[in-house]
Design an enzyme around this catalytic site. Structure first.
Site, PDB file in Angstrom:
ATOM      1  N   GLY B  93      51.902  34.005  40.064  1.00 58.49           N
ATOM      2  CA  GLY B  93      52.684  34.918  39.555  1.00 58.49           C
ATOM      3  C   GLY B  93      53.132  36.233  40.371  1.00 58.49           C
ATOM      4  O   GLY B  93      52.535  36.327  41.521  1.00 58.49           O
ATOM      5  N   ARG B 157      53.717  27.606  40.667  1.00 60.10           N
ATOM      6  CA  ARG B 157      52.139  27.723  40.231  1.00 60.10           C
ATOM      7  C   ARG B 157      51.447  26.034  40.358  1.00 60.10           C
ATOM      8  O   ARG B 157      50.670  26.024  40.399  1.00 60.10           O
ATOM      9  CB  ARG B 157      51.852  27.787  38.679  1.00 60.10           C
ATOM     10  CG  ARG B 157      52.242  29.205  38.360  1.00 60.10           C
ATOM     11  CD  ARG B 157      51.761  29.755  36.994  1.00 60.10           C
ATOM     12  NE  ARG B 157      52.241  31.026  36.749  1.00 60.10           N
ATOM     13  CZ  ARG B 157      51.482  32.110  37.124  1.00 60.10           C
ATOM     14  NH1 ARG B 157      50.081  31.925  37.571  1.00 60.10           N
ATOM     15  NH2 ARG B 157      51.781  33.347  36.595  1.00 60.10           N
ATOM     16  N   ASP B 187      43.087  33.843  44.005  1.00 60.46           N
ATOM     17  CA  ASP B 187      42.212  33.282  44.397  1.00 60.46           C
ATOM     18  C   ASP B 187      42.210  31.722  44.560  1.00 60.46           C
ATOM     19  O   ASP B 187      41.976  31.082  45.718  1.00 60.46           O
ATOM     20  CB  ASP B 187      40.910  33.705  43.566  1.00 60.46           C
ATOM     21  CG  ASP B 187      41.415  33.350  42.094  1.00 60.46           C
ATOM     22  OD1 ASP B 187      42.486  33.465  41.684  1.00 60.46           O
ATOM     23  OD2 ASP B 187      40.507  33.294  41.103  1.00 60.46           O
ATOM     24  N   ASP B 188      42.914  31.311  43.710  1.00 63.66           N
ATOM     25  CA  ASP B 188      43.344  29.828  43.814  1.00 63.66           C
ATOM     26  C   ASP B 188      43.995  29.387  45.022  1.00 63.66           C
ATOM     27  O   ASP B 188      43.700  28.398  45.774  1.00 63.66           O
ATOM     28  CB  ASP B 188      43.933  29.463  42.459  1.00 63.66           C
ATOM     29  CG  ASP B 188      43.084  28.925  41.271  1.00 63.66           C
ATOM     30  OD1 ASP B 188      41.870  28.759  41.548  1.00 63.66           O
ATOM     31  OD2 ASP B 188      43.484  28.505  40.218  1.00 63.66           O
ATOM     32  N   LYS B 214      47.099  38.508  46.955  1.00 65.83           N
ATOM     33  CA  LYS B 214      48.267  38.935  45.967  1.00 65.83           C
ATOM     34  C   LYS B 214      47.463  38.679  44.508  1.00 65.83           C
ATOM     35  O   LYS B 214      47.048  37.591  44.227  1.00 65.83           O
ATOM     36  CB  LYS B 214      49.314  38.267  46.467  1.00 65.83           C
ATOM     37  CG  LYS B 214      50.410  38.281  45.021  1.00 65.83           C
ATOM     38  CD  LYS B 214      50.805  37.035  44.506  1.00 65.83           C
ATOM     39  CE  LYS B 214      49.723  36.452  43.578  1.00 65.83           C
ATOM     40  NZ  LYS B 214      50.053  35.376  42.935  1.00 65.83           N
ATOM     41  N   THR B 215      47.647  39.701  43.967  1.00 66.26           N
ATOM     42  CA  THR B 215      47.509  39.499  42.372  1.00 66.26           C
ATOM     43  C   THR B 215      47.462  41.023  41.795  1.00 66.26           C
ATOM     44  O   THR B 215      46.611  41.714  42.251  1.00 66.26           O
ATOM     45  CB  THR B 215      46.242  38.558  41.750  1.00 66.26           C
ATOM     46  OG1 THR B 215      46.271  38.783  40.440  1.00 66.26           O
ATOM     47  CG2 THR B 215      45.046  39.072  42.625  1.00 66.26           C
ATOM     48  N   ASP B 217      46.376  41.607  39.050  1.00 66.75           N
ATOM     49  CA  ASP B 217      45.031  41.778  38.196  1.00 66.75           C
ATOM     50  C   ASP B 217      43.770  42.256  38.914  1.00 66.75           C
ATOM     51  O   ASP B 217      42.796  42.811  38.575  1.00 66.75           O
ATOM     52  CB  ASP B 217      44.446  40.308  37.696  1.00 66.75           C
ATOM     53  CG  ASP B 217      45.454  39.542  36.905  1.00 66.75           C
ATOM     54  OD1 ASP B 217      46.410  40.183  36.478  1.00 66.75           O
ATOM     55  OD2 ASP B 217      45.373  38.297  36.734  1.00 66.75           O
ATOM     56  N   LYS B 254      50.339  60.448  13.692  1.00 67.19           N
ATOM     57  CA  LYS B 254      50.085  59.510  12.643  1.00 67.19           C
ATOM     58  C   LYS B 254      49.787  57.948  12.810  1.00 67.19           C
ATOM     59  O   LYS B 254      49.834  57.074  12.122  1.00 67.19           O
ATOM     60  CB  LYS B 254      51.173  59.799  11.639  1.00 67.19           C
ATOM     61  CG  LYS B 254      52.497  59.247  12.123  1.00 67.19           C
ATOM     62  CD  LYS B 254      53.514  59.553  11.138  1.00 67.19           C
ATOM     63  CE  LYS B 254      54.814  58.974  11.657  1.00 67.19           C
ATOM     64  NZ  LYS B 254      56.063  59.020  10.672  1.00 67.19           N
ATOM     65  N   MET B 262      48.083  43.145  30.790  1.00 65.48           N
ATOM     66  CA  MET B 262      47.816  42.117  31.622  1.00 65.48           C
ATOM     67  C   MET B 262      46.622  41.871  32.155  1.00 65.48           C
ATOM     68  O   MET B 262      46.047  43.078  32.665  1.00 65.48           O
ATOM     69  CB  MET B 262      49.282  41.937  32.556  1.00 65.48           C
ATOM     70  CG  MET B 262      49.590  40.280  32.608  1.00 65.48           C
ATOM     71  SD  MET B 262      51.152  40.233  33.413  1.00 65.48           S
ATOM     72  CE  MET B 262      52.104  39.065  32.207  1.00 65.48           C
ATOM     73  N   GLU B 323      44.142  41.883  28.290  1.00 63.52           N
ATOM     74  CA  GLU B 323      44.702  40.513  28.039  1.00 63.52           C
ATOM     75  C   GLU B 323      43.636  39.505  27.583  1.00 63.52           C
ATOM     76  O   GLU B 323      43.884  38.708  26.521  1.00 63.52           O
ATOM     77  CB  GLU B 323      45.897  39.951  29.030  1.00 63.52           C
ATOM     78  CG  GLU B 323      46.590  38.816  28.468  1.00 63.52           C
ATOM     79  CD  GLU B 323      47.608  38.283  29.592  1.00 63.52           C
ATOM     80  OE1 GLU B 323      47.323  38.756  30.683  1.00 63.52           O
ATOM     81  OE2 GLU B 323      48.593  37.661  29.620  1.00 63.52           O
TER      82      GLU B 323
END
Lengths: 555, 555
Positions: B93, B157, B187-188, B214-215, B217, B254, B262, B323
């Protein structure tokens, strides 16, 4: 001006991010004409936007009054130089900059009418009716300078309509001995402001009423009121998100993003965001209505383009949809009115016999809708038993209809790719952002001008700041007769005054420019990503494309 | 270095906003150690994050190799001073900053290994396997400097897993005569990078492999890799939106806004956004899992707080939800595995007899779920026939469950207000924003360092830039042995190497700080609105709270 009065309720719980703090410290420029001595002078008499014969009956005291202009002056000015008691109210949905209107008004009173009091009515027009207010002091007002939201005094959607409610408003302005009231709101609220002004004038109350043009939707504007505040910031925030999603679409190469944007009545936000980002497809509600497009037309339009793009090797794209789209589609309106009738009187049998009560075209449309939408139409009703159109997630509905159509074309060998949709609704994110430099400055000028108009004895005007293409110091300042923006609508057998919403004009410069570009945006990927709103740097003072095009078109 | 080679395919269709253009022109600083002559020196031998006995079997050539450090040096350096052929790939991603990793690598080759060639594999690891690439020249790379997205060479991917796929990768690196390959991924992808490095080394190929973290997350990090790129920008974008929604909530008074963010595996994004905005409720998946909370527990937790706030006069609030929440709830996992079993073998009868096949707790949970979710679980399945958990809109599910519970409490006289929910999902908006100054600089250093590591003959390392609390010039630079981050998991009876995802640690400094503050955020309204990312001005170089707390905790 008591800055430490007993009613000072400066919220000590407010916390700030670093950026909020830095915005708080930014000083606000005023148009040159407001910085020095000025006079307020009258223009020629005005009329109405439509049906002046009816407007004059509804506003016998105000009809025809001239617009006002603030011009450089020397003493003796038309200003009172006396202390004033002023009320202010925020009405309707949030728009970035509302706090700065109040700041501008407050500073006017501090600068030019020393000893004045400013009362903020809490929770919108209900605050006027219930006389719920807070005295706005320096300590109270300052923490909201250049900040988003309406939380200083909050807002509300009540209207002052019935004779009893007008009486309550009268009681309040008498009790507080108000010289003036500033109503910050959209078309409805400004109509209401004008009715209050007429009412107070008719009863010989001293309280004058001035409106200020607020709405992110951008549908309150006229020749003299070039833009409503909040539109600039909201569009910038939405366009940031759209731009990000576009780059994502181009990077992954596998998603169609269906983006619904706030703006129920008019599609200005969607159009402005299209200029800022160059999406593949942009649906403009006003065009849909003018051409009497059906849902099937729109579905086909999108599906055709997806197929064409597939042939060019693009299996991704971005589609902008105005929130109010389905309100623009005549056949949907017809279906919904039939459904409301049926739901009110008949039983919805599981076998679907009830559908025979629908007219043929409505029946066809109902069957064309995705199942989830069908269920939503039948099940979710408002307290009056009516279908809740506002709850329909148009972007998801369109996405599903497009997918169904693509599947059918795939079966015919006309489409070979795999369609993946992602839906988004950008709405609440844009109403309370930190106001852009433009909205900060524009609102401050609107508020300061409202003070000047009240101080010079004006009533029934809307604060008008113009020449917005020039630097702030060159902006023009004045007030436009609210009655001159009015037309009438017939409701329940009576004429009601309305400020007509300014819709996207298909013959206007912005739409024409868009129409000349959209084919290129559709097939070539001309995406641009405006990025986050900047407060300093080269992009900090950008104006909206819509405004620039409209200014250019008028020039 | 041919900057105008035949393969130069600089996209002429790229269009820029003013801000994108201005970012393009911003020059990128390098850590001091990379600006002058340097050497790459080895640290002590490394081990593995777990099960070193298995890791050594999986990586016989690489296991135990030291991490590397870039230190000031004088000639002769360990650098080759020869031209290199290098490949680079973006995997998984999008995350803001990926283009700057490539820019850093490119500039390293330009500065330090003149005459080198850089090949960008297109569309992720599939580009390596299919030998689909583009030569990256100055004209090609420059337009993406400091820009968001992965559209320079796009990502994908796919994984290089089977012996055939490894063979394809070998063929490609041989065909292109690659000295090195840089894998930018999570990680993968970094596990995959290490497997490639091991494979190439085992076959005596000259191609070295370096990874980059990279991520968005934030779940790829370790002692030596303090943060993955993209996390900083993505959290800032989400927090801008959350902050805006908060001010909206406070202004209207209200709505309860349920915001899903994510981050499927770990809740770092949600935690960081909580620090940036102070929401009333923040659900952290790792805490839910550790305490084995049920959906009912979470529903009650939210409902209780809404009731408490109602007593204090607050009928609004903001709730952050990661998420991946339902992946953290053991009972939901159980239900889904039972459903997958039943759906694979049995008929779902309308009478609901099939539910008897569910275990009692799962049956209870199923009945507790809103009807729309029940239907989704039964109807929407992936190509393998499995329930599509990822498609569940957790924020809407929770909102509905909370509303149901509130209605029941209202009937018991325990809650008197009207509950109105608004749901949001902030995801795609954050992956392709213009990278923040931090991500721009961090990525440039990561890429430049990757070049240095390859040039000094290293393989199987992940580019590591540290001392991030200091100004850029003081950042440390090196490479961490990927095997040292590895553990094994048993899959299909075999040990597979994995870089364990870094989860939110309940004993870590960030969570503990959050836990000490959340009760105050819950009942008092401590909202802060960070506003849009700024590239100049006082907030332009802010670091994430998570990083600062982790740096502090380690100090």
């Amino acid at each position: 001006m008591s800055s430490n009065g007993a009613t000072d309720q400066g919220k000590t719980t407010l916390e700030y991010s670093e950026l909020q703090s830095s915005r708080l410290r930014v000083s606000l420029p005023l148009p040159e004409v407001l910085r020095n001595s000025f006079n307020v002078i009258d223009g020629p008499p005005s009329s109405a936007a439509g049906n002046p014969d009816e407007i004059v009956k509804l506003f016998p005291n105000l009809f025809g009054q001239p617009s006002a202009e603030v011009v450089p002056g020397v003493t003796p000015t038309t200003m009172s130089n006396q202390s004033l008691k002023i009320g202010v109210v925020l009405s309707g949905g949030q728009a970035p900059g509302g706090h700065n209107v109040i700041s501008g008004l407050f500073d006017y009173l501090q600068d030019r009418a020393k000893g004045s009091s400013l009362y903020g009515f809490k929770g919108g027009p209900a605050g006027i009716m219930k006389c719920k207010y807070v005295e706005l002091t320096t300590n109270f007002v300052y923490p909201y300078r250049n900040q988003g939201g309406f939380d200083m005094i909050c807002s509300g959607r009540d209207k002052i309509e019935t004779p009893e409610q007008f009486k309550q408003a009268e009681d309040t302005v008498k009790k507080l001995d108000l010289d003036g009231l500033v109503v910050i709101g959209g078309d409805d609220s400004n109509t209401n402001a004008c009715l209050l002004a007429e009412n107070f004038r008719g009863k010989n109350l001293k309280t004058r009423v001035i409106g200020c043009p607020k709405t992110i939707d951008g549908d309150l504007k006229s020749k003299e009121v070039p833009i409503s505040f909040g539109f600039d910031t909201a569009c910038k925030i939405y366009a940031e998100m759209i731009g990000n999603v576009m780059i994502d679409a181009r990077s992954t190469g596998k998603y169609y993003h269906f983006v619904r944007l706030m703006g129920r009545a008019a599609s200005h936000i969607t159009l402005e965001c299209a200029f800022k980002t160059h999406p593949n497809i942009t649906i403009i509600g006003e065009e849909v209505a003018a051409n009497k497009y059906t849902l099937k037309n729109i579905t086909d339009y999108i599906t055709d383009l997806i197929c064409k793009r597939a042939e060019l090797g693009y299996n991704y794209g971005v589609i902008l949809i105005p929130e109010g789209l389905i309100d623009f589609i005549p056949e949907v309106q017809q279906l919904i009115s039939e459904l409301n009738e049926i739901l009110a009187h008949d039983v919805i049998d599981e076998g679907g016999m009830w559908k025979k009560k629908l007219r043929s075209q409505s029946h066809q449309l109902f069957e064309f809708l995705p199942q989830a939408i069908q269920e939503q139409l039948l099940l979710e009703r408002d307290p009056h038993g009516n279908v809740q159109v506002a709850k329909i997630e148009t972007e998801k509905m369109l996405m599903e209809m497009v997918e169904t159509e693509l599947n059918s074309r795939r079966n015919q060998g006309l489409y070979e790719k795999q369609f993946r949709g992602q839906s988004h609704f950008f709405g609440y994110e844009g109403r309370c952002g930190l106001p852009s430099n433009f909205d900060s400055n524009y609102c401050y000028a609107l508020g300061y001008a409202a003070g000047a108009l009240l101080d010079s004895g004006k009533t029934g005007l809307i604060s008008s700041v113009g020449n917005l293409g020039a630097p702030v110091e060159k902006w023009t300042v004045g007030g436009t007769a609210l009655t001159s923006l009015m037309d009438v609508e017939r409701r329940h057998g009576k004429f009601k005054p309305v400020i007509k919403k300014a819709m996207v004009e298909l013959e206007g410069a912005p739409f024409k420019k868009f129409a000349s570009l959209r084919d290129e945006w559709a097939l070539k990927n001309r995406y641009i990503s405006p990025g986050p709103v900047q407060f300093v740097g080269p992009t900090a003072n950008d104006l909206s494309h819509t405004l620039m095009l409209e200014l250019g078109a008028k020039a």
